[in-house]
Write an enzyme that holds these catalytic residues in place. Structure first.
Site, short mmCIF file in Angstrom:
data_model
loop_
_atom_site.label_atom_id
_atom_site.label_comp_id
_atom_site.label_asym_id
_atom_site.label_seq_id
_atom_site.Cartn_x
_atom_site.Cartn_y
_atom_site.Cartn_z
N TYR A 66 0.86 -1.18 0.00
CA TYR A 66 0.00 0.00 0.00
C TYR A 66 0.90 1.24 0.00
O TYR A 66 1.41 1.65 1.03
CB TYR A 66 -0.92 -0.06 1.23
CG TYR A 66 -1.87 1.10 1.42
CD1 TYR A 66 -2.09 2.08 0.46
CD2 TYR A 66 -2.60 1.20 2.61
CE1 TYR A 66 -2.96 3.12 0.66
CE2 TYR A 66 -3.49 2.24 2.83
CZ TYR A 66 -3.66 3.20 1.86
OH TYR A 66 -4.54 4.23 2.06
N LYS A 77 -0.98 -1.03 -4.32
CA LYS A 77 -2.06 -0.04 -4.28
C LYS A 77 -1.35 1.31 -4.34
O LYS A 77 -0.78 1.78 -3.35
CB LYS A 77 -2.89 -0.16 -3.00
CG LYS A 77 -3.99 0.89 -2.88
CD LYS A 77 -4.68 0.77 -1.53
CE LYS A 77 -5.81 1.78 -1.36
NZ LYS A 77 -5.36 3.18 -1.25
#
Length: 299
Positions: free
Chosen positions: A133, A163
């Site tokens: 992330y 992400k």
């Protein structure tokens, strides 16, 4: 994993305790609006304001309400590597993938350290795809993701992708090129949705996909048909949505409360986010209708 993935809120009762019973309705709402997945326990979900047990309860509730139409990604990152590993192991038989942000108090300053951190977490759920992330504005890990992919490929066997919540479109483009179909680079900057399309984006994670899923799918359709002017006009409306809610006390809290306008009451926000009154949301809704968003809300 393709199409829109909603970064989901943590539903709460009026007293601020978790209301996981609401997740069944929430799941059906997202599916009805053609949202393909859920990114739970992330920044939108106030993970830093939740206890370990509360994060586990959210994971369990989404797992129990999972359908074949909704892909579940559980964010397990934490400043404590021990906590992150515990959450990853807990999620290993409940969701479709896990993700982790870099530690954000004692911050990472090298890709080697980031790989070590991700590897330790990913190995706790070796059966699941692992996503890093990347949100440097919050994590402080200002690291090049194309280099991360290159160095991580031999160290994290279940690495599925990133992400990518950053406005560095050059790095994003390099990641897409380096991915070579092996990695899934999910774009996570809603205000630049339209900008990600020429770079080959096929999957997106964001909080406004809770509210405006039909609008983003229309932007994609218009872009694919070569109608850039209309696509850009809709993107500008999405940006105005973010700006208006942000001006009322901060997007995270106000956006969570706006879910009530759409029929999914996620309850109040936790400190330091803002919780507005019903009358405030009537005014916000009227303002949003005035800029042409009335027909684009998720229903």
């Amino acid at each position: 994993m393709k199409n829109l993935i909603a970064a989901t809120y943590a539903p709460m009762h009026t007293d601020g305790s978790l209301n996981t019973d609401k997740i069944k309705d929430y799941s059906q709402f997202l599916t009805k609006n053609n949202v393909s997945g859920v990114f739970m326990n992330g920044s939108t979900g106030d993970f830093t304001s939740l206890t370990i047990d509360e994060r586990k309860a959210i994971t369990l509730a989404w797992s129990e309400n999972k359908s074949k139409d909704l892909y579940l990604i559980d964010h397990v990152g934490d400043p404590s590597l021990k906590v992150a590993k515990e959450l990853a192991q807990y999620a290993s038989d409940k969701v479709d993938a896990i993700a982790a942000i870099a530690p954000f108090y004692f911050r990472l300053n090298s890709i080697d350290k980031l790989i070590d951190y991700c590897k330790e977490i990913a190995i706790c759920a070796p059966n699941l795809p692992f996503y890093y992330y990347h949100i440097p504005v919050l994590s402080g890990a200002q690291l090049n993701m194309a280099s991360f992919l290159e160095q991580a490929k031999d160290n994290i066997p279940n690495l599925a992708g990133i992400k990518f919540t950053n406005n560095d479109l050059i790095d994003y483009g390099h990641c897409k090129s380096k991915a070579n179909s092996k990695y899934n680079i999910l774009f996570g900057y809603d205000e630049l949705f339209i900008n990600s399309l020429p770079l080959g984006a096929t999957g997106w994670v964001g909080s406004t996909y809770n509210h405006l899923a039909p609008l983003y799918y229309k932007i994609k359709e218009l872009f694919e048909n070569g109608n850039m002017e209309a696509a850009a006009d809709l993107q500008s409306k999405a940006i105005k949505f973010v700006e208006l809610l942000n001006s009322k006390g901060g997007f995270n809290g106000v956006g969570k409360g706006f879910m009530r306008v759409l029929g999914v009451d996620c309850g109040p926000s936790r400190f330091p986010h803002t919780t507005l009154s019903d009358s405030d949301y009537i005014e916000i809704k009227e303002a949003l209708d005035g800029i042409g968003l009335k027909s684009w809300f998720s229903k």
